[in-house]
Motif scaffolding. Structure first.
Motif, mmCIF file in Angstrom:
data_model
loop_
_atom_site.group_PDB
_atom_site.id
_atom_site.type_symbol
_atom_site.label_atom_id
_atom_site.label_comp_id
_atom_site.label_asym_id
_atom_site.label_seq_id
_atom_site.Cartn_x
_atom_site.Cartn_y
_atom_site.Cartn_z
ATOM 1 N N LEU A 55 0.833 -1.211 0.000
ATOM 2 C CA LEU A 55 0.000 0.000 0.000
ATOM 3 C C LEU A 55 0.866 1.258 0.000
ATOM 4 O O LEU A 55 0.528 2.256 -0.648
ATOM 5 C CB LEU A 55 -0.920 -0.012 1.227
ATOM 6 N N GLY A 58 2.085 2.608 -3.299
ATOM 7 C CA GLY A 58 1.118 3.166 -4.222
ATOM 8 C C GLY A 58 0.121 2.193 -4.801
ATOM 9 O O GLY A 58 -0.662 2.567 -5.696
ATOM 10 N N ALA A 59 0.116 0.943 -4.320
ATOM 11 C CA ALA A 59 -0.854 -0.021 -4.834
ATOM 12 C C ALA A 59 -2.254 0.390 -4.407
ATOM 13 O O ALA A 59 -2.470 0.845 -3.274
ATOM 14 C CB ALA A 59 -0.531 -1.419 -4.314
ATOM 15 N N ASP A 60 -3.200 0.250 -5.322
ATOM 16 C CA ASP A 60 -4.591 0.563 -4.990
ATOM 17 C C ASP A 60 -5.146 -0.488 -4.041
ATOM 18 O O ASP A 60 -5.005 -1.696 -4.290
ATOM 19 C CB ASP A 60 -5.436 0.598 -6.262
ATOM 20 N N SER A 62 -7.319 -3.178 -2.598
ATOM 21 C CA SER A 62 -8.203 -4.086 -3.319
ATOM 22 C C SER A 62 -8.617 -5.226 -2.409
ATOM 23 O O SER A 62 -8.275 -5.269 -1.224
ATOM 24 C CB SER A 62 -7.500 -4.629 -4.574
ATOM 25 N N VAL A 139 -4.121 4.764 4.034
ATOM 26 C CA VAL A 139 -4.309 5.207 2.650
ATOM 27 C C VAL A 139 -4.824 6.639 2.610
ATOM 28 O O VAL A 139 -4.413 7.447 1.776
ATOM 29 C CB VAL A 139 -5.261 4.251 1.909
ATOM 30 N N ASP A 142 -7.171 10.075 -0.253
ATOM 31 C CA ASP A 142 -6.722 10.147 -1.637
ATOM 32 C C ASP A 142 -6.938 8.845 -2.403
ATOM 33 O O ASP A 142 -6.992 8.845 -3.631
ATOM 34 C CB ASP A 142 -5.223 10.509 -1.697
ATOM 35 N N GLY A 143 -7.013 7.723 -1.686
ATOM 36 C CA GLY A 143 -7.149 6.430 -2.354
ATOM 37 C C GLY A 143 -8.549 5.880 -2.243
ATOM 38 O O GLY A 143 -9.375 6.344 -1.444
ATOM 39 N N ASN A 144 -8.825 4.866 -3.054
ATOM 40 C CA ASN A 144 -10.118 4.196 -3.033
ATOM 41 C C ASN A 144 -10.085 3.079 -1.993
ATOM 42 O O ASN A 144 -9.385 2.069 -2.168
ATOM 43 C CB ASN A 144 -10.435 3.634 -4.417
ATOM 44 N N THR A 145 -10.825 3.262 -0.926
ATOM 45 C CA THR A 145 -10.813 2.284 0.165
ATOM 46 C C THR A 145 -12.118 1.500 0.254
ATOM 47 O O THR A 145 -12.368 0.829 1.259
ATOM 48 C CB THR A 145 -10.570 2.998 1.505
#
Length: 225
Positions: A55, A58-60, A62, A139, A142-145
């Motif tokens: 994470l 920069g891994a999304d 998932s 995260v 800024d990220g998709n959680t």
């Protein structure tokens, strides 16, 4: 990579468990066996660190990261019970220990046992949720959680379904077969009756055996006369 690491951790769990039990009971090296068994939590720590690094790089977020958290939670909630169960069987098979006590199958004793197992599922869901919330906080906005949040629901849904199954044993206790129930009641009655006379919990004496002793005693008295 996360899914592969989960598979590796699962295989490593069983390899370390088998090696620890073999060292403890076959090779007669109890300290080495305990050391190998204590290495098992390191697998979960490794999985947690790799997930955090993934994470961080920069891994999304998932489903793979959520699965890792649920796997760690399951190991915390139920891993100890699995190790204890296998250790008991290994001690009996290779160490000369008495056979492990089987869990109850009927009545409220079964309900209490199922409730204790369910608490392990609650602990698993709680640990998984804590790790997922930490990942969501890590995260940030800024990220998709959404994927991580969905796994919190999955963890507690599984614990809820398990809880309903455990509760069913308390609402509708499983009854022992009629013959088995009668035999167990007779043994318990005999044990308590004999214990009340002798002050200790010993099995009731067989009536034919008692009669034989009386006949022998009577014969000896007649010879003395």
């Amino acid at each position: 990579m996360i899914v592969t690491l989960i598979v590796v951790c699962e295989i490593g769990f069983w390899v370390l468990l088998a090696a620890g039990l073999a060292a403890r009971y076959l090779l007669k090296m109890p300290r080495t066996g305990v050391a190998l068994l204590l290495c098992e939590p390191l697998l979960e720590v490794l999985l947690l660190v790799v997930t955090a690094i993934d994470l961080k790089n920069g891994a999304d977020p998932s489903w793979k990261h959520g699965l890792a958290a649920v796997y760690i939670g399951y190991t915390v909630g139920h891993g100890h019970r699995t190790v204890k169960w296998l250790d008991g069987h290994a001690a009996h098979r290779f160490g000369g220990a008495p056979p492990p006590v089987k869990p109850p199958r009927y009545g409220m004793a079964r309900a209490r046992h199922e409730g204790a197992v369910w608490l392990g599922s609650v602990a698993a869901a709680a640990v998984a949720s804590g790790l997922l919330l930490l990942a969501i906080w890590y995260v940030g906005d800024d990220g998709n959680t959404d994927g991580l949040r969905s796994w919190i629901f999955v963890a507690w849904r599984a614990a809820g379904i398990h809880g309903l199954i455990a509760l069913s044993y308390a609402i509708w206790p499983k009854k022992a077969p009629h013959g088995l129930s009668h035999d167990l009641h007779g043994r318990a009655h005999g044990t308590s009756h004999d214990a009340s006379r002798h002050g200790s919990a010993v099995p009731a004496r067989d009536p034919e055996h008692v009669s034989d002793l009386l006949v022998r005693r009577t014969g000896k008295d007649e010879e003395q006369v």
